[in-house]
Design an enzyme around this catalytic site. Structure first.
Site, PDB file in Angstrom:
ATOM      1  N   GLY A  69       0.823  -1.199   0.000  1.00  0.00           N
ATOM      2  CA  GLY A  69       0.000   0.000   0.000  1.00  0.00           C
ATOM      3  C   GLY A  69       0.859   1.251   0.000  1.00  0.00           C
ATOM      4  N   GLN A 177      -7.739   1.197   4.885  1.00  0.00           N
ATOM      5  CA  GLN A 177      -8.476   0.653   6.029  1.00  0.00           C
ATOM      6  C   GLN A 177      -9.894   0.211   5.675  1.00  0.00           C
ATOM      7  OE1 GLN A 177      -7.377  -0.230   8.900  1.00  0.00           O
ATOM      8  NE2 GLN A 177      -5.321   0.607   8.634  1.00  0.00           N
ATOM      9  N   SER A 194      -4.112  -1.836   0.395  1.00  0.00           N
ATOM     10  CA  SER A 194      -3.073  -2.756   0.836  1.00  0.00           C
ATOM     11  C   SER A 194      -3.710  -4.079   1.228  1.00  0.00           C
ATOM     12  CB  SER A 194      -2.374  -2.128   2.044  1.00  0.00           C
ATOM     13  OG  SER A 194      -1.510  -3.053   2.634  1.00  0.00           O
ATOM     14  N   ALA A 195      -3.261  -5.173   0.615  1.00  0.00           N
ATOM     15  CA  ALA A 195      -3.952  -6.455   0.792  1.00  0.00           C
ATOM     16  C   ALA A 195      -3.872  -6.994   2.216  1.00  0.00           C
ATOM     17  CB  ALA A 195      -3.391  -7.483  -0.188  1.00  0.00           C
ATOM     18  N   CYS A 320       6.241   7.370  23.636  1.00  0.00           N
ATOM     19  CA  CYS A 320       6.864   6.371  24.516  1.00  0.00           C
ATOM     20  C   CYS A 320       6.451   4.948  24.169  1.00  0.00           C
ATOM     21  CB  CYS A 320       6.543   6.603  25.985  1.00  0.00           C
ATOM     22  SG  CYS A 320       6.702   8.300  26.494  1.00  0.00           S
TER      23      CYS A 320
END
Lengths: 461, 461
Positions: A69, A177, A194-195, A320
């Site tokens: 992606g 997403q 993105s797969a 953090c």
């Protein structure tokens, strides 16, 4: 062991696994070759492209497969910016895009290009009118995600696309997403995905570029994938990606409804079970499977670690955590609390019992972390004090500055102020967020003569 | 069905398949995450990097995984050129590099960079002294393949590396064709390779950059793979790539010896079995599994098609094959015959019987193609003729111009010339090559007043 980080990577869908296995034997050869093995590979590639294009809602010749992606985003943005150089050099993006978009924007800016970041509201959504107003006659490209990867908020993509159309600006939609849940609404110009986010394998991204969008691939030329994605095609994985996209789409409505209810349960119960929590992101216009909340007085990394010990894999936009020392750019852009941040993103098939167990475990884990950090158990009652109060939290990392603030706040007289000195970047976000949650007044910040920043808070309740 | 095109893509090695399957379950999560699934993925990635680095002969932190060999080459070249911009803008490459290197060189030249192509001899090898002489004080990078992908000739990499070292120029070695057979000799600075060439899966390339080599990754930044290969790691495939590299290395000596003997058989028998054939590439300093030959009076595409019908999958550097209308740049740089070109590259495990059957089938197939094209059966005896002979092959594609030349050559008196008019790019290579094979004198070329080029040949035997 419940894995609740589907937004990072979803476990491989059984259909992806099956398709991958089947095409390992049939799809290893070079699809550019004319012999039998090459023709077989070409057939698989063509079929995968058709299936993926149908799921995306574009023509097969508008879609290419990229190695990820991220690479789809990089190629999409650089290809349009180069092709529309004469129109202008402005790139418009929302402030909460995925890092791949923002890094491409940085590269553009470093090369002398102009970048406009459209801010978002507290829910994480851009205002469509504000997005439209950012488009000017020198805008080469605009980018807007379909839904946010950290807080799940859906963006007004259809309205943005309309505004872009009216302004003659192509719109790139990062649908990483959301693509598994359904097609992207509206008249977009480019789309990336993105797969491994929908249960396909790693190594496969999608880049769709509508016919008529000016596009000039950057980097060395290569004849594969219409010249838009150099290198030998990752074929078995491409086949698996396309097959699993079809499969998750077939299940999307049912599974989306089920997960939406589980997420609603988390959204409702967490603030009841855990004191001093802020659930962030739009409660309605959101991805079905994703919820994010932040816990005051908690260190994100410790929280993740403790949840992992209890068997729950979640992620965090806190500072953090692992390599990062600044809060996520998404939480920052939204202006919400970043400390003790937890993103829960449920993979398809998540059992309701696992969610219940998470709700069972979370309050205890948060309480333990808070106790260890010496966080105040409850808001302290005001007591009299002489002179202005100063909390020196220099050199202390998130969430300590906010904890120190809360501890002394009982001593602040009504109408009086307390100043927190901090050199932790997270304080800039978390001290105002604490005020918002506590109903106190955040006065502002100024450079501290002792280094770092002085944050001033006034007691009003 | 014998597949003889391992140099394009090797069938998946059983170890690669096994490792891929095993890591589908363990290696789908994000290795950057700190929870259990992420840590497991990280362990797999680290172990794969160590195994690959050992096979390459570098430190694990010098090696990153890229989505393909092509992307490794692009990233390697652009990273060094950018980092050494102040030293100079010259890129030195051999004339027979893989297209990924030459396309990166074109991009460099288009951006104002200087490119020196070092020519090769008839065997396909560069002369090490000539390569060294091309390095000047403004050379940012030199590239030399370990062995040629079309003719199998090994390059003098160790000598080139020594010359580069002396000149203070980093050397990038494209080891795509040889890495499965062994480590690259010599003190290289960068090395690239591609897993699907050694029986690993598609979607994985390697880029090794020695410590101390100045390197500035280009394109948008990304924290993965030391910032040198953006995008989510293609993890199960990376694991499979590393495991299969180890496996093929363990078999390399035995299998290399066996395949070398099979290739020697092809090299010896083809010229005996097929008239008018030129076997090209170095007979000794070569890859064990690869041999290339060209057949006069044969159209490469038809030959490939007929061999495919007989069950043999091979490739060709001829013009007129699939999409290309010019002969391969490798054959052109070598100055050898391109028509009827066949590359045989044996995958590991190729049966001797399959090679024998190929030698059985090839003469008949070549004879049939020649007959169909009306090629001369044998060199014609000279007859008397009046005036200068001109063959008009304008508008006719390879191999017709050479066939027409051969047909009329019997009419050329000793010491007389014949002129062939052709507008096919392949003729520029194939007419001189025909002269070389026939022992006739190639006089030269000039623009033809009727369009195309006039090639002049003198009869000397």
């Amino acid at each position: 062991m419940p894995y609740f980080d589907a937004a990072s990577a979803a476990p491989l869908h059984p259909v992806a696994r099956q398709a991958l296995l089947a095409s390992l034997d049939e799809g290893w050869a070079d699809p550019a070759r004319l012999y039998r093995e090459g023709r077989r590979a070409r057939l698989l590639l063509d079929a995968a492209r058709e299936a993926a294009a149908e799921a995306v809602g574009c023509r097969p010749d508008e879609l290419v497969f990229t190695p990820s992606g991220t690479r789809a985003v990089h190629a999409g943005i650089s290809g349009v910016l180069a092709a529309r150089r004469r129109v202008g050099n402005r790139l418009v993006v929302s402030a909460v895009e995925h890092s791949s978009v923002l890094h491409a924007a940085e590269t553009h800016a470093a090369a002398g290009g102009a970048v406009t970041e459209v801010p978002v509201g507290r829910s994480g959504a851009v205002d469509a009118a504000r997005f439209a107003a950012a488009l000017d006659s020198g805008t080469a490209l605009a980018c807007l995600q379909s839904a946010n990867h950290e807080v799940g908020t859906e963006q007004p993509v259809a309205e943005a696309a309309e505004a872009c159309r009216a302004a003659g600006v192509p719109l790139l939609v990062d649908a990483a997403q959301s693509l598994g849940w359904g097609q992207v609404d509206g008249d977009w110009s480019l789309l990336t995905a993105s797969a491994h986010k929908w249960g396909g394998p790693a190594g496969v991204g999608l880049l769709a570029v509508r016919k008529g969008v000016r596009f000039a691939p950057q980097g060395p030329s290569d004849e594969r994938e219409s010249g838009r994605a150099p290198g030998f095609e990752n074929l078995p994985a491409i086949v698996a990606a396309a097959a699993s996209l079809r499969a998750v789409r077939a299940e999307a409505e049912t599974e989306g409804t089920r997960l939406r209810a589980l997420v609603d349960r988390i959204r409702a119960r967490v603030p009841e079970l855990v004191p001093d929590v802020e659930v962030v992101g739009d409660p309605v216009r959101r991805l079905p499977h994703l919820v994010t909340f932040s816990c005051l007085y908690v260190d994100g990394e410790t929280l993740l670690h403790e949840l992992d010990r209890e068997g729950f894999s979640v992620s965090s936009g806190s500072s953090c955590t692992s390599s990062t020392l600044t809060p996520s750019h998404v939480l920052r852009a939204m202006g919400v609390l970043s400390e003790g941040n937890v993103r829960v993103s449920l993979p398809a098939g998540t059992a309701a019992e696992d969610v219940d167990r998470f709700l069972d475990v979370l309050p205890r884990v948060v309480a333990e972390v808070r106790e260890r950090l010496g966080a105040p158990a409850a808001a302290a009652a005001p007591t009299a004090a002489d002179g202005p109060l100063v909390v020196d939290a220099l050199g202390k990392r998130c969430p300590i500055p906010v904890i120190e603030l809360a501890k002394v706040f009982g001593e602040v007289p009504m109408g009086g102020t307390v100043t927190v000195l901090s050199d932790d970047e997270a304080a800039r976000l978390d001290i105002p967020a604490w005020c918002e949650m506590r109903g106190q007044e955040y006065v502002g910040e100024e450079p501290s003569p002792r280094g770092g920043t002085a944050y001033v808070v006034r007691r009003v309740t």
